[in-house]
Design an enzyme around this catalytic site. Structure first.
Site, PDB file in Angstrom:
ATOM      1  N   ASN A 176      39.702  54.244  38.043  1.00 48.36           N
ATOM      2  CA  ASN A 176      41.194  53.977  38.607  1.00 48.36           C
ATOM      3  C   ASN A 176      41.526  55.209  37.532  1.00 48.36           C
ATOM      4  OD1 ASN A 176      42.422  52.570  36.223  1.00 48.36           O
ATOM      5  ND2 ASN A 176      41.084  51.172  37.824  1.00 48.36           N
ATOM      6  N   LYS A 230      19.859  58.671  42.515  1.00 49.69           N
ATOM      7  CA  LYS A 230      21.400  59.216  43.037  1.00 49.69           C
ATOM      8  C   LYS A 230      21.410  59.936  44.844  1.00 49.69           C
ATOM      9  CE  LYS A 230      23.361  64.129  43.018  1.00 49.69           C
ATOM     10  NZ  LYS A 230      23.771  65.720  43.008  1.00 49.69           N
ATOM     11  N   PRO A 256      34.425  39.426  38.663  1.00 48.94           N
ATOM     12  CA  PRO A 256      35.540  37.908  37.697  1.00 48.94           C
ATOM     13  C   PRO A 256      36.682  38.097  37.559  1.00 48.94           C
ATOM     14  CG  PRO A 256      33.594  39.276  36.179  1.00 48.94           C
ATOM     15  CD  PRO A 256      33.254  39.871  38.060  1.00 48.94           C
ATOM     16  N   ASP A 257      37.102  37.549  37.327  1.00 49.07           N
ATOM     17  CA  ASP A 257      38.995  37.723  36.690  1.00 49.07           C
ATOM     18  C   ASP A 257      38.757  37.321  35.353  1.00 49.07           C
ATOM     19  OD1 ASP A 257      41.547  37.341  35.833  1.00 49.07           O
ATOM     20  OD2 ASP A 257      42.149  36.969  38.028  1.00 49.07           O
ATOM     21  N   ILE A 258      38.806  38.392  34.340  1.00 54.05           N
ATOM     22  CA  ILE A 258      38.905  37.993  33.266  1.00 54.05           C
ATOM     23  C   ILE A 258      40.427  36.990  32.402  1.00 54.05           C
ATOM     24  CG2 ILE A 258      39.176  39.488  30.816  1.00 54.05           C
ATOM     25  CD1 ILE A 258      37.303  41.468  32.481  1.00 54.05           C
ATOM     26  N   LEU A 259      41.438  37.659  32.387  1.00 52.16           N
ATOM     27  CA  LEU A 259      41.957  37.004  32.280  1.00 52.16           C
ATOM     28  C   LEU A 259      42.374  36.006  32.366  1.00 52.16           C
ATOM     29  CD1 LEU A 259      44.755  37.014  31.261  1.00 52.16           C
ATOM     30  CD2 LEU A 259      46.672  37.833  32.607  1.00 52.16           C
ATOM     31  N   LYS A 298      47.991  33.855  37.429  1.00 52.42           N
ATOM     32  CA  LYS A 298      46.781  33.055  36.891  1.00 52.42           C
ATOM     33  C   LYS A 298      46.667  32.688  35.254  1.00 52.42           C
ATOM     34  CE  LYS A 298      45.707  38.139  37.023  1.00 52.42           C
ATOM     35  NZ  LYS A 298      43.902  38.285  37.490  1.00 52.42           N
TER      36      LYS A 298
END
Length: 406
Positions: free
Chosen positions: A211, A290, A308-311, A347
């Site tokens: 991103n 490649k 995975p949702d780290i926070l 969260k």
């Protein structure tokens, strides 16, 4: 400018590192400081007063019997309106003078006669054997006991050809340390873990999904936390940024690597600030080789799995004392107030920072919104470092409030 309006007495004692003092003086003035240079006789053997006067824009003082001072008391007058005294370079001999109250020249005398509230900061510069000598280390400990702050020294190759501790910090590092010295130490004794930058999810060995995050906000938060007195660990995705001075950095690539690194280091942290723009998904069928363009025009079919949702994972590990205090970041393209409030609750965290994605990535300034259980507060557009300092201040207030409640 970071030091606008500040009056700095820059002292030079004898040493080859005096050449760095010239660049330091230039950096201080460019940051808005008014610099008054005071040199010892030994320093004048390495750099001239003419050079330092040209760079500072003020006459250089070298003698305690300087008749240019109306009352002939340079050791008094030069510090009475100063905001800090910085000795750079500070030789082994000058460390001794400070530790034992010796005042046999202008610089040592004005240090002894400085007002009690005036910070005295020193940047040691000497041969590695001199630095490691027990006598020097006794003097260093005395300075610390007296509340004198040491910047460095650094390790590396020295002018004498030897290698080790004793090098004076670089001018930009000293500038950073001086700026930090003026910041309130609202997180003194705290440990802070920060994530920053983008993640990179591999498609094959040369391609991937990422991103637009530059990492600037996360790095600013890490710097601000360190300025506030915290011990800071920065876990960073791929960026072109240098780690803030004094901050330990661990480099990762993927969301899974960032997840693993955070969980390996989060225990014992007082604050966790998740600034990183972590990819929501990764490629499940990434290729080990490649991928080649096909003659028939067919394209690869990528399959995704959720990262995975780290926070949320860290928030679920918060202990009974409320640590780590979790702060999240959310970049939205629309309806920031609505989505930010919802995301904070989802969260399970006490504080979330929201910003509009397209207006922040890669920029040096931003506008952010703080979401907590009482609602939301807008922090007007400012530099990311300024906003980071405001955020750290807000975090410190909430930590204090939490401590009072427990």
């Amino acid at each position: 400018m970071e030091l606008s309006g500040k009056k700095i007495v820059l002292g030079l004692s004898g040493g080859v590192a005096c050449y760095k003092a010239a660049e330091l003086c230039r950096a201080l003035t460019k940051s808005g400081a008014s610099v008054q240079v005071v040199m010892t006789d030994a320093a004048s053997h390495f750099i001239t007063a003419v050079t330092m006067q040209a760079l500072s824009g003020h006459p250089v003082h070298t003698s305690q019997w300087d008749a240019r001072i109306d009352n002939n008391m340079a050791h008094i007058d030069l510090t009475r309106h100063a905001d800090a005294i910085l000795i750079a370079p500070c030789s082994a001999d000058f460390l001794r003078k400070l530790a034992h109250g010796v005042c046999d020249d202008l610089l040592s005398t004005l240090c002894l006669a400085r007002p009690a509230h005036l910070p005295l900061l020193v940047a040691p510069a000497m041969n590695v054997e001199m630095w490691q000598n027990p006598a020097t280390q006794r003097n260093v400990q005395q300075l610390r006991d007296d509340g004198i702050k040491l910047f460095g020294p650094a390790a590396g190759e020295q002018a004498c050809g030897e290698t080790g501790l004793g090098r004076m910090l670089e001018p930009e590092q000293l500038l950073t340390e001086l700026i930090a010295a003026f910041q309130p130490k609202v997180l003194a004794g705290r440990r802070v873990l920060v994530t920053a930058g983008p993640t990179f999810e591999a498609i094959d060995p040369v391609r991937g999904i990422t991103n637009l995050s530059s990492g600037k906000m996360g790095y600013a938060v890490a710097r601000a936390a360190r300025e506030a007195g915290a011990e800071v660990l920065l876990i960073s995705g791929p960026t072109a940024l240098d780690a803030p001075f004094g901050v330990r950095r661990i480099d990762v690539q993927s969301a899974q690597q960032m997840h693993d690194a955070v969980l390996a280091h989060v225990d014992g942290q007082h604050v966790f600030v998740a600034v990183a723009a972590v990819a929501d998904w990764r490629v499940a069928n990434a290729s080990d080789q490649k991928m080649k363009k096909q003659a028939d025009g067919s394209v690869p079919e990528l399959q995704f799995v959720q990262n995975p949702d780290i926070l949320a994972t860290v928030a679920a590990r918060t202990n009974l004392a409320g640590y780590p205090y979790c702060v999240g970041f959310a970049a939205e393209s629309e309806n920031l107030v609505e989505f930010g409030s919802t995301k904070r609750e989802k969260k399970g965290i006490p504080l979330l920072v929201g910003n509009i994605g397209q207006n922040t990535f890669g920029q040096d300034d931003n506008t952010i919104i703080l979401f907590d259980e009482e609602g939301h507060t807008v922090l007007p557009r400012a530099s990311k470092l300024n906003l980071a300092r405001q955020l750290i201040s807000e975090i410190s207030k909430r930590l204090a409030k939490n401590s009072l409640l427990k």
